[in-house]
Each structure stands twice: as C-alpha cells, then as structure tokens.
Design a protein around this motif. Structure first.
Motif, PDB file in Angstrom:
ATOM      1  N   ASP A 231       0.853  -1.187   0.000  1.00  0.00           N
ATOM      2  CA  ASP A 231       0.000   0.000   0.000  1.00  0.00           C
ATOM      3  C   ASP A 231       0.891   1.240   0.000  1.00  0.00           C
ATOM      4  OD1 ASP A 231      -2.276   1.627   0.216  1.00  0.00           O
ATOM      5  OD2 ASP A 231      -2.343   1.471   2.397  1.00  0.00           O
ATOM      6  N   LEU A 232       0.415   2.322  -0.603  1.00  0.00           N
ATOM      7  CA  LEU A 232       1.197   3.562  -0.627  1.00  0.00           C
ATOM      8  C   LEU A 232       0.947   4.441   0.585  1.00  0.00           C
ATOM      9  CD1 LEU A 232       1.017   4.789  -4.334  1.00  0.00           C
ATOM     10  CD2 LEU A 232       2.887   3.592  -3.174  1.00  0.00           C
ATOM     11  N   GLU A 233      -0.319   4.626   0.923  1.00  0.00           N
ATOM     12  CA  GLU A 233      -0.708   5.580   1.958  1.00  0.00           C
ATOM     13  C   GLU A 233      -0.767   4.887   3.310  1.00  0.00           C
ATOM     14  OE1 GLU A 233      -1.136   8.786   1.089  1.00  0.00           O
ATOM     15  OE2 GLU A 233      -0.818   8.285  -1.015  1.00  0.00           O
ATOM     16  N   MET A 234       0.305   5.040   4.090  1.00  0.00           N
ATOM     17  CA  MET A 234       0.367   4.461   5.429  1.00  0.00           C
ATOM     18  C   MET A 234       1.026   5.462   6.361  1.00  0.00           C
ATOM     19  SD  MET A 234       1.605   0.544   4.654  1.00  0.00           S
ATOM     20  CE  MET A 234       3.072   1.049   3.734  1.00  0.00           C
ATOM     21  N   PRO A 235       0.669   5.421   7.645  1.00  0.00           N
ATOM     22  CA  PRO A 235       1.338   6.313   8.603  1.00  0.00           C
ATOM     23  C   PRO A 235       2.794   5.906   8.780  1.00  0.00           C
ATOM     24  CG  PRO A 235      -0.104   4.758   9.735  1.00  0.00           C
ATOM     25  CD  PRO A 235      -0.335   4.571   8.266  1.00  0.00           C
TER      26      PRO A 235
ATOM     27  N   THR B  91      -3.183   0.435  -4.303  1.00  0.00           N
ATOM     28  CA  THR B  91      -3.533   1.738  -3.721  1.00  0.00           C
ATOM     29  C   THR B  91      -4.827   2.285  -4.306  1.00  0.00           C
ATOM     30  OG1 THR B  91      -2.705   3.993  -3.346  1.00  0.00           O
ATOM     31  CG2 THR B  91      -2.165   2.976  -5.454  1.00  0.00           C
ATOM     32  N   GLY B  92      -5.400   3.217  -3.593  1.00  0.00           N
ATOM     33  CA  GLY B  92      -6.563   3.946  -4.091  1.00  0.00           C
ATOM     34  C   GLY B  92      -6.155   5.139  -4.938  1.00  0.00           C
ATOM     35  N   ARG B  93      -4.872   5.456  -4.959  1.00  0.00           N
ATOM     36  CA  ARG B  93      -4.397   6.587  -5.774  1.00  0.00           C
ATOM     37  C   ARG B  93      -4.305   6.163  -7.223  1.00  0.00           C
ATOM     38  NH1 ARG B  93       0.504   9.913  -3.256  1.00  0.00           N
ATOM     39  NH2 ARG B  93       0.123  10.980  -5.239  1.00  0.00           N
ATOM     40  N   GLU B  94      -4.884   6.976  -8.074  1.00  0.00           N
ATOM     41  CA  GLU B  94      -4.805   6.668  -9.500  1.00  0.00           C
ATOM     42  C   GLU B  94      -4.250   7.838 -10.295  1.00  0.00           C
ATOM     43  OE1 GLU B  94      -8.863   6.923 -11.503  1.00  0.00           O
ATOM     44  OE2 GLU B  94      -9.389   6.313  -9.472  1.00  0.00           O
ATOM     45  N   ASP B  95      -3.657   8.804  -9.580  1.00  0.00           N
ATOM     46  CA  ASP B  95      -3.092   9.960 -10.270  1.00  0.00           C
ATOM     47  C   ASP B  95      -1.817   9.552 -11.005  1.00  0.00           C
ATOM     48  OD1 ASP B  95      -0.758  11.124  -8.128  1.00  0.00           O
ATOM     49  OD2 ASP B  95      -2.384   9.930  -7.263  1.00  0.00           O
TER      50      ASP B  95
ATOM     51  N   HIS C 162       8.906   4.360 -11.524  1.00  0.00           N
ATOM     52  CA  HIS C 162      10.254   4.936 -11.501  1.00  0.00           C
ATOM     53  C   HIS C 162      11.071   4.369 -10.330  1.00  0.00           C
ATOM     54  CE1 HIS C 162      13.482   7.847 -12.013  1.00  0.00           C
ATOM     55  NE2 HIS C 162      13.391   8.123 -10.729  1.00  0.00           N
ATOM     56  N   LEU C 163      10.398   4.139  -9.201  1.00  0.00           N
ATOM     57  CA  LEU C 163      11.080   3.592  -8.025  1.00  0.00           C
ATOM     58  C   LEU C 163      11.302   2.087  -8.126  1.00  0.00           C
ATOM     59  CD1 LEU C 163       9.283   5.576  -5.164  1.00  0.00           C
ATOM     60  CD2 LEU C 163      11.637   5.885  -5.997  1.00  0.00           C
ATOM     61  N   GLY C 164      10.689   1.444  -9.122  1.00  0.00           N
ATOM     62  CA  GLY C 164      10.956   0.023  -9.326  1.00  0.00           C
ATOM     63  C   GLY C 164       9.803  -0.921  -9.069  1.00  0.00           C
ATOM     64  N   ALA C 165       8.576  -0.419  -9.005  1.00  0.00           N
ATOM     65  CA  ALA C 165       7.432  -1.318  -8.833  1.00  0.00           C
ATOM     66  C   ALA C 165       7.358  -2.291 -10.009  1.00  0.00           C
ATOM     67  CB  ALA C 165       6.133  -0.518  -8.744  1.00  0.00           C
ATOM     68  N   THR C 166       6.974  -3.513  -9.711  1.00  0.00           N
ATOM     69  CA  THR C 166       6.805  -4.532 -10.743  1.00  0.00           C
ATOM     70  C   THR C 166       5.460  -4.368 -11.421  1.00  0.00           C
ATOM     71  OG1 THR C 166       8.063  -6.027  -9.314  1.00  0.00           O
ATOM     72  CG2 THR C 166       6.889  -7.018 -11.170  1.00  0.00           C
ATOM     73  N   SER C 167       4.442  -4.006 -10.634  1.00  0.00           N
ATOM     74  CA  SER C 167       3.089  -3.843 -11.159  1.00  0.00           C
ATOM     75  C   SER C 167       2.324  -2.913 -10.230  1.00  0.00           C
ATOM     76  CB  SER C 167       2.405  -5.216 -11.277  1.00  0.00           C
ATOM     77  OG  SER C 167       1.202  -5.120 -11.984  1.00  0.00           O
ATOM     78  N   PHE C 168       1.105  -2.564 -10.631  1.00  0.00           N
ATOM     79  CA  PHE C 168       0.308  -1.561  -9.920  1.00  0.00           C
ATOM     80  C   PHE C 168      -1.149  -1.964 -10.039  1.00  0.00           C
ATOM     81  CE2 PHE C 168      -1.827   2.490  -9.368  1.00  0.00           C
ATOM     82  CZ  PHE C 168      -0.964   3.281  -8.604  1.00  0.00           C
ATOM     83  N   VAL C 169      -1.873  -2.052  -8.916  1.00  0.00           N
ATOM     84  CA  VAL C 169      -3.305  -2.368  -8.950  1.00  0.00           C
ATOM     85  C   VAL C 169      -4.070  -1.334  -8.137  1.00  0.00           C
ATOM     86  CG1 VAL C 169      -3.000  -4.838  -9.324  1.00  0.00           C
ATOM     87  CG2 VAL C 169      -3.162  -3.971  -6.999  1.00  0.00           C
ATOM     88  N   MET C 170      -5.301  -1.128  -8.544  1.00  0.00           N
ATOM     89  CA  MET C 170      -6.156  -0.123  -7.914  1.00  0.00           C
ATOM     90  C   MET C 170      -7.075  -0.742  -6.869  1.00  0.00           C
ATOM     91  SD  MET C 170      -5.435   2.799  -9.206  1.00  0.00           S
ATOM     92  CE  MET C 170      -6.796   3.560  -8.350  1.00  0.00           C
ATOM     93  N   LYS C 171      -7.302   0.009  -5.797  1.00  0.00           N
ATOM     94  CA  LYS C 171      -8.343  -0.329  -4.837  1.00  0.00           C
ATOM     95  C   LYS C 171      -9.644   0.308  -5.310  1.00  0.00           C
ATOM     96  CE  LYS C 171      -5.419  -0.443  -0.710  1.00  0.00           C
ATOM     97  NZ  LYS C 171      -5.147   0.273   0.551  1.00  0.00           N
ATOM     98  N   PRO C 172     -10.779  -0.260  -5.037  1.00  0.00           N
ATOM     99  CA  PRO C 172     -10.964  -1.482  -4.266  1.00  0.00           C
ATOM    100  C   PRO C 172     -10.430  -2.689  -5.031  1.00  0.00           C
ATOM    101  CG  PRO C 172     -13.065  -0.797  -5.189  1.00  0.00           C
ATOM    102  CD  PRO C 172     -12.066   0.277  -5.518  1.00  0.00           C
ATOM    103  N   LEU C 173      -9.858  -3.626  -4.279  1.00  0.00           N
ATOM    104  CA  LEU C 173      -9.231  -4.797  -4.882  1.00  0.00           C
ATOM    105  C   LEU C 173     -10.271  -5.828  -5.300  1.00  0.00           C
ATOM    106  CD1 LEU C 173      -6.316  -5.213  -2.322  1.00  0.00           C
ATOM    107  CD2 LEU C 173      -6.167  -4.254  -4.626  1.00  0.00           C
ATOM    108  N   ASN C 174     -10.102  -6.334  -6.494  1.00  0.00           N
ATOM    109  CA  ASN C 174     -10.849  -7.510  -6.929  1.00  0.00           C
ATOM    110  C   ASN C 174      -9.913  -8.676  -6.632  1.00  0.00           C
ATOM    111  OD1 ASN C 174     -11.522  -9.777  -8.617  1.00  0.00           O
ATOM    112  ND2 ASN C 174     -12.903  -8.432  -9.744  1.00  0.00           N
TER     113      ASN C 174
END
Length: 143
Positions: free
Chosen positions: A63-67, A93-97, A106-118
């Motif tokens: 997840d991206l948004e964590m304390p 993450t819920g961020r889709e910007d 750019h930081l090296g993520a392998t893949s990206f999925v949007m919340k809500p998760l299927n």
C-alpha cells in the motif's frame, strides 16, 4: 472450464501483504493464502521492513498511503537493498493519479493495482508476476 472452486495461486510462494487497513489484511489472508501460498501481514512500512529483514519473500503487495514509513519509502528501501532488490513488488492503492503511478514505476514497482481490490483478478496478477519473475530469473541463471 468447470465452474467449481479452484485456487488461482497454486505455485509455492511467500507473499507479504502490507496495508494499514486491518480489514484488507484479513481479506488478503482469506483470499490469497492457499495450501501452497503463504501470506504474511504487515500493518505499516516499519513492520514490512522488519518482515523483509527476517524472511525471504517472493512478492510484496504494498500500500502507498500508510502512517510513518509510506509505501514509496518502503519501495525505495527494497530496491536499494542488495538482498531485496529483486523481490517483485505490486503496489496496491486507491491513488490513481499519474504522478503516483509514474513515481511507483520509476522507483521500481513490478506492477500496480487499484483499490478497491478484486481479489480474484489480483490472484491472477500475482500468479502472472511470480511466473514472469521466475522465468526471467531462470533465463538469467541459464545465460
């Protein structure tokens, strides 16, 4: 194909699911763990880094948004650590910007999925990423 239930994740794997939402962590355990796939849980970035230092993972769902230490920083630390740099990381993450998407890759993520998760689609994506990573590692080892 039969309409009966089957596990999408049949390969042996150890996954770390990192999210500050306790409900999503519980869902991850129920929906992704199989007889051959172990799912460990971390509630924030610091806990994720502790888990990564203590065990070998095939894939991290982050997840991206964590304390505290956010997902961007966790991803940065994973990719800068020689022992972890090759671990597959799917950002969830819920961020889709565009900025967040571009920054993750750019930081090296392998893949990206949007919340809500299927969860079913996510299981297929995990299977694809794991097989692609293993195929690539096998090809590198043979070269």
């Amino acid at each position: 194909m039969s309409s009966g239930f089957f596990y999408v994740l049949q390969d042996e794997a150890r996954i770390l699911f990192v999210d500050d939402d306790p409900i999503l962590r519980a869902f991850a355990q129920v929906n992704l763990a199989t007889p051959s796939t172990q799912v460990d849980l971390a509630e924030d970035g610091a806990a994720a880094l502790d888990c990564l230092r203590g065990a070998r993972y095939d894939l991290v769902l982050l997840d991206l948004e964590m304390p505290g230490i956010d997902g961007f920083e966790v991803l940065t630390r994973i990719r800068s650590d020689p022992a972890l740099k090759d671990v597959a990381v799917i950002v969830q993450t819920g961020r889709e910007d565009v900025e967040a998407i571009d920054r993750c890759f750019h930081l090296g993520a392998t893949s990206f999925v949007m919340k809500p998760l299927n969860w079913r689609l996510l299981a297929y994506q995990i299977r694809y990423v794991l097989r692609a990573e293993r195929w690539t590692a096998g090809g590198k080892a043979a070269a």
